[in-house]
Scaffold this motif. Sequence first.
Motif, short mmCIF file in Angstrom:
data_model
loop_
_atom_site.label_atom_id
_atom_site.label_comp_id
_atom_site.label_asym_id
_atom_site.label_seq_id
_atom_site.Cartn_x
_atom_site.Cartn_y
_atom_site.Cartn_z
N UNK A 84 0.82 -1.22 0.00
CA UNK A 84 0.00 0.00 0.00
C UNK A 84 0.85 1.26 0.00
N UNK A 85 2.09 1.17 0.49
CA UNK A 85 2.96 2.34 0.58
C UNK A 85 3.83 2.51 -0.67
N UNK A 86 3.70 1.61 -1.64
CA UNK A 86 4.50 1.75 -2.84
C UNK A 86 4.12 3.01 -3.61
N UNK A 87 5.09 3.72 -4.15
CA UNK A 87 4.77 4.93 -4.92
C UNK A 87 4.33 4.58 -6.34
N UNK A 88 3.71 5.54 -7.00
CA UNK A 88 3.35 5.41 -8.41
C UNK A 88 4.61 5.59 -9.26
N UNK A 89 4.72 4.82 -10.30
CA UNK A 89 5.91 4.86 -11.15
C UNK A 89 6.07 6.24 -11.79
N UNK A 90 7.28 6.79 -11.76
CA UNK A 90 7.51 8.07 -12.45
C UNK A 90 7.67 7.92 -13.96
N UNK A 119 0.06 0.01 -8.60
CA UNK A 119 -0.77 -0.02 -9.80
C UNK A 119 -1.75 1.13 -9.79
N UNK A 120 -1.93 1.73 -10.96
CA UNK A 120 -2.95 2.75 -11.11
C UNK A 120 -4.33 2.10 -11.18
N UNK A 121 -5.41 2.85 -10.95
CA UNK A 121 -6.75 2.24 -11.06
C UNK A 121 -7.01 1.59 -12.41
N UNK A 157 2.71 -1.69 -14.02
CA UNK A 157 3.26 -0.96 -12.88
C UNK A 157 4.33 0.03 -13.33
N UNK A 158 5.10 -0.31 -14.33
CA UNK A 158 6.16 0.57 -14.80
C UNK A 158 5.65 1.65 -15.76
N UNK A 159 4.77 1.25 -16.70
CA UNK A 159 4.38 2.15 -17.79
C UNK A 159 2.95 2.64 -17.70
#
Length: 499
Positions: A84-90, A119-121, A157-159
């Motif tokens: 849950x604390x993972x950031x969104x990929x830049x 992961x984004x929604x 998750x990356x792109x």
Amino acid sequence: MHPDVSECERCRRCRPLKQGKCRFCTLLLRETEVDVSGIALDGGDQLWFGRELALRKSDRYLSGTGAQGRFKAKERRGRAASRAMRPISPHLVDPEQLELFPTPPRDWGRLNPENEFALTPAAKVLLRDFSDYLRDLGVEPRVGGSASLRTLRVLTAQLGAEAPIREGDVKAIATLGDHYQGRRVVCFLRQRGILKPEPMRDAELIRARRVAASLPTPFAEAVDLWIDVLLGQGTRSNPALTSGTIYSYVQNAHPTLKSWAESGITDLREITKKDVEAAIMDLPSVRRHSVHPPLRSLFRALRRERKIFRDPARSVSLPVAVKLPTPLPSDGVRGILSKVEDVRSQFIVALVAVHALVHDDLPALLLEDLDRSRGQLRVRRRGRLDHVVYLDELTSELATSWLRERYRRWPRTGNPHLLVSRVSAADEAGPRMSTEVTKTVFERVGISARKLRGDRIYDEARHTADPVHLMRLFGLGTTTAMKYITAAHPDKRPDPIRA
């Protein structure tokens, strides 16, 4: 004192130790290893009650091998909290951003699975849809589809999932190890319309161009022009050859062209008929017939493109020994269908052993070409008229059984071909089944498809001396039909004077 009492490496107290630590330190480290309760202190230890209220836990939980227990529950909560604390990929790709120049391939070899992004929604929705897609294919996402699901998770998750994903990135991740797979991901993304396909690359054609580039400049330019002509891209249109044939031609002609260049010849216009004959006759007898056709094709193409004045290989010919077909031993053919168990393999063997289909015709058969009500199968052959096969009772039953098996295993496949494999059925592009599948079938049988087909035609020729019958039944040419008639009936040789 207990014989195993020593100084604890953490608290420095003399206690019975396990792996260098006393019982209290072991429990304390297990309690604070996953600090979901916030009880760990920086630079000190939490104060604990003693005696009856002291930390107590059985050894089976201390060993860490149990699947249940308070420590395992804390580990699961800790993993959920870290996710849950993972950031969104830049590195998320903006779908509205234009491409100024072609981006280089991404280096996925430096990927660290431990540093995954959140992961984004949209990515979560895409992963759920992919899980449903796998279930529709009869694949459990967490078992047989875990590698494909992991590949899509890393990509999204990356792109992100808002912009199209490049097919090259999917294939690059699939090469990282056995726990990644990309074929089902490519098919799913193509079906959803969010796949950016990579340009089609023909490996054999690329190898042919590479072989041509290894020659000196005048020869390399001539071979490149020859390849263009074989592809149907010359000044005059002609049917294109397959890339495998082109590569074979260039590969077989390469040693001869290299030897001419090393001998001091700087242009193919200097080649004479004697040079061609000497180059061919100096080869072993088994190599002559593989080099002669490419050289004739090369000079014919250069003469047609007006790069040379005359064709030095036009009148060069080699004697050809005509080998008549021979029948297979009856004990090797008997019970041939019993050597394979699955329905698809039996159907493949029956098409070759009963109806003498060519091995390369099998992957090209289409579903629409099978007419079970009339018992007919249409065989499309490039550059020739279609051949209609009238199925016997056994082959018709095997065809029906195979269609049932195909629908049971892949009910949602859209592949238009009659014969499909696990790989081709999952590909939404509808490719042909690999010929390696059919080769494996005949390896289990113990007889090659070519010999089995020749034995069937020879057996039919023994019962009739009419070549037209063989031509209609098996779709043969005139020369091939007469070859089998001559082998089965030596007394029926045509009179050379009247012929």
